[in-house]
Structure formats: structure tokens, C-alpha cells
Motif scaffolding. Structure first.
Motif, PDB file in Angstrom:
ATOM      1  N   ASP A 150      36.411  21.668  23.163  1.00 24.19           N
ATOM      2  CA  ASP A 150      37.399  20.437  22.941  1.00 24.19           C
ATOM      3  C   ASP A 150      38.533  21.033  21.783  1.00 24.19           C
ATOM      4  O   ASP A 150      39.485  20.373  21.878  1.00 24.19           O
ATOM      5  CB  ASP A 150      36.572  19.363  22.229  1.00 24.19           C
ATOM      6  N   ASP A 151      38.260  21.917  20.951  1.00 21.49           N
ATOM      7  CA  ASP A 151      39.446  22.146  19.989  1.00 21.49           C
ATOM      8  C   ASP A 151      40.004  23.268  20.353  1.00 21.49           C
ATOM      9  O   ASP A 151      40.893  23.965  19.589  1.00 21.49           O
ATOM     10  CB  ASP A 151      38.423  22.491  18.548  1.00 21.49           C
ATOM     11  N   THR A 152      40.161  23.798  21.784  1.00 22.92           N
ATOM     12  CA  THR A 152      41.194  24.699  22.132  1.00 22.92           C
ATOM     13  C   THR A 152      42.470  24.432  21.955  1.00 22.92           C
ATOM     14  O   THR A 152      42.730  23.554  22.543  1.00 22.92           O
ATOM     15  CB  THR A 152      40.752  25.140  23.667  1.00 22.92           C
ATOM     16  N   GLN A 153      43.187  25.412  21.353  1.00 22.30           N
ATOM     17  CA  GLN A 153      44.806  24.955  21.421  1.00 22.30           C
ATOM     18  C   GLN A 153      45.667  25.766  22.104  1.00 22.30           C
ATOM     19  O   GLN A 153      46.566  25.079  22.575  1.00 22.30           O
ATOM     20  CB  GLN A 153      45.041  25.347  19.817  1.00 22.30           C
ATOM     21  N   VAL A 154      45.111  26.847  22.715  1.00 21.68           N
ATOM     22  CA  VAL A 154      45.798  27.501  23.746  1.00 21.68           C
ATOM     23  C   VAL A 154      44.983  27.703  24.889  1.00 21.68           C
ATOM     24  O   VAL A 154      44.205  28.665  24.701  1.00 21.68           O
ATOM     25  CB  VAL A 154      46.681  28.727  23.284  1.00 21.68           C
ATOM     26  N   LEU A 155      45.120  27.058  25.871  1.00 20.72           N
ATOM     27  CA  LEU A 155      44.465  27.246  27.253  1.00 20.72           C
ATOM     28  C   LEU A 155      44.830  28.035  28.108  1.00 20.72           C
ATOM     29  O   LEU A 155      46.322  28.024  28.764  1.00 20.72           O
ATOM     30  CB  LEU A 155      44.229  25.891  27.834  1.00 20.72           C
ATOM     31  N   ILE A 156      44.355  29.185  28.591  1.00 18.40           N
ATOM     32  CA  ILE A 156      44.980  30.085  29.630  1.00 18.40           C
ATOM     33  C   ILE A 156      43.914  30.048  30.764  1.00 18.40           C
ATOM     34  O   ILE A 156      42.837  30.503  30.865  1.00 18.40           O
ATOM     35  CB  ILE A 156      45.125  31.613  29.152  1.00 18.40           C
ATOM     36  N   THR A 157      44.522  29.869  31.894  1.00 13.28           N
ATOM     37  CA  THR A 157      43.717  29.803  33.119  1.00 13.28           C
ATOM     38  C   THR A 157      44.604  30.533  34.447  1.00 13.28           C
ATOM     39  O   THR A 157      45.959  30.342  33.989  1.00 13.28           O
ATOM     40  CB  THR A 157      43.356  28.400  33.742  1.00 13.28           C
ATOM     41  N   HIS A 158      44.239  30.922  35.276  1.00 14.70           N
ATOM     42  CA  HIS A 158      45.122  31.474  36.319  1.00 14.70           C
ATOM     43  C   HIS A 158      45.482  30.229  37.290  1.00 14.70           C
ATOM     44  O   HIS A 158      46.596  30.347  37.635  1.00 14.70           O
ATOM     45  CB  HIS A 158      44.202  32.690  37.240  1.00 14.70           C
ATOM     46  N   THR A 159      44.702  29.516  37.755  1.00 14.40           N
ATOM     47  CA  THR A 159      45.018  28.156  38.377  1.00 14.40           C
ATOM     48  C   THR A 159      45.867  27.244  37.443  1.00 14.40           C
ATOM     49  O   THR A 159      45.408  27.123  36.371  1.00 14.40           O
ATOM     50  CB  THR A 159      44.038  27.573  39.079  1.00 14.40           C
TER      51      THR A 159
END
Length: 205
Positions: A124-133
Motif C-alpha cells: 500500500d505504501d508503493t510510491q512508484v508503481l511499474i507494470t508492463h500493462t
């Protein structure tokens, strides 16, 4: 902290000018066929970039990274995020390569429960989320007007609320937008005909 962000380079990494920064992020499809030769060429280039930190999240073309035995060959200065996170100077990054579909591409997962469990892993505390989709309905539209993003990923975002959500995959939808407190970036460098049409995005934190 300056982030330099790109995706969907499909073996054309050597042709793309890379700005200076602190963290170099690639959000998938660094190769086209996912072969060992393609991947090793990219990794040699990526690891040699001058940025202090490097983050790689593979995409659906990057079959090499699906094989556990290959992961030992990743240069030590590259943070490979396969459903995991990394913290850099107090900033929490999380990356996942999965994309919705049953088309025998790398990291494909069936829509619904099968892919949902990957998004449930995002802290929940992720600041930068990196996904391919992309998430469904956000910078995920192909030329025919169909949206190909992930519905379950979209549902998870109000819980996580990252500052930045970085992705690629849908070349036609390269660009940025903001919803609520999150800024979204489709980082696709190439267009649908695999021509270089865009530049890496520079973000500051």
C-alpha cells in the motif's frame, strides 16, 4: 531524485538518446523475440548506462526472464522487479511484468482471479508503481479504439495510490494523464510499426 523512464524499445535501445538522471527505469519489452542474444545485448547496454540506479520490469516479449535459470545472469547493478519491490533513497518502487491474456506471450495471466493475485502483492505504501500493462481505460487504447488494459489492476490503484504509475505495452497510447493523486505514464518509445516516435520521460521526486 530524477527518474529517466522508457518502455517498448524492442531492440532499438542503442538508437535512443538517454537523458542524465539518478534512476533509469525500463518498463518492459526491451527485446522483440526474447532470445538470449537480444536480451544479452540489452542488458550489456542497460548496465553500462551512467545512472546510479537501474530498474527493469520485463514485458510480454521478454521471454528470457521467465526462465529461473537465466536470472543469475542479470548484471548486479540492475534491479529486476518480478513482483517485488526496491527502495532507493527512501522512495519505494514496485514492479510486475504480468499482462492480461492467454496468447502464449511472456508473463501472460488470465484476466480475473489469476492476474488479480499479482496486484494484491503490491504494498500500500508503493510510491512508484511499474507494470508492463496499463490499467484498464488509462492510456491503453489501440488504434481500433479497443481498451486492452487490466481491469484488476485498475481496481487495485485506489488502495495503493502511487505518486507515479509507469507502464508501456500499448504503443498507440503513449502519453500521460492524471487521475486523483496519481500521474500515469505510458512510456512506449516505438509506435505500432516499431518506429522510434517518442523520447524517455523525465520525472523528479
Amino acid at each position: 531524485m530524477r527518474l529517466i523512464c522508457l518502455a517498448d524499445t524492442h531492440n532499438k535501445h542503442n538508437e535512443i538518446p538517454i537523458p542524465k538522471g539518478d534512476v533509469l527505469i525500463h518498463a518492459g519489452d526491451c527485446t522483440d523475440g526474447g532470445t538470449r542474444n537480444e536480451t544479452e545485448s540489452f542488458l550489456k547496454w542497460f548496465s553500462s548506462q551512467p545512472h546510479k540506479h537501474k530498474i527493469l520490469v520485463p514485458g510480454n516479449h521478454d521471454f528470457y526472464f521467465e526462465k529461473v535459470e537465466n536470472l543469475a545472469n542479470i548484471p548486479k547493478n540492475i534491479g529486476l522487479l518480478l513482483d517485488r519491490g526496491i527502495e532507493i533513497e527512501g522512495i519505494k518502487f514496485w514492479g510486475s511484468p504480468v499482462t492480461p491474456g492467454l496468447d502464449n506471450w511472456a508473463f501472460n495471466r488470465e484476466r480475473g482471479k489469476a492476474i488479480k493475485k499479482h496486484w494484491e502483492m503490491i504494498p500500500d505504501d508503493t510510491q512508484v508503481l511499474i507494470t508492463h500493462t496499463p490499467p484498464f481505460g488509462i492510456l491503453d487504447e489501440i488504434g481500433s479504439g479497443i481498451h486492452l488494459g487490466c481491469e484488476e489492476l485498475l481496481k487495485s490503484l485506489p488502495v495503493v495510490q502511487p505518486i507515479y504509475h509507469l507502464f508501456g505495452h500499448i504503443h498507440h497510447a503513449s502519453g500521460s494523464t492524471k487521475r486523483s493523486e496519481t500521474k500515469y505514464f505510458n512510456l512506449s518509445i516505438l509506435d505500432e510499426r516499431l518506429r522510434i516516435m517518442h523520447s524517455p520521460i523525465i520525472l523528479d521526486l
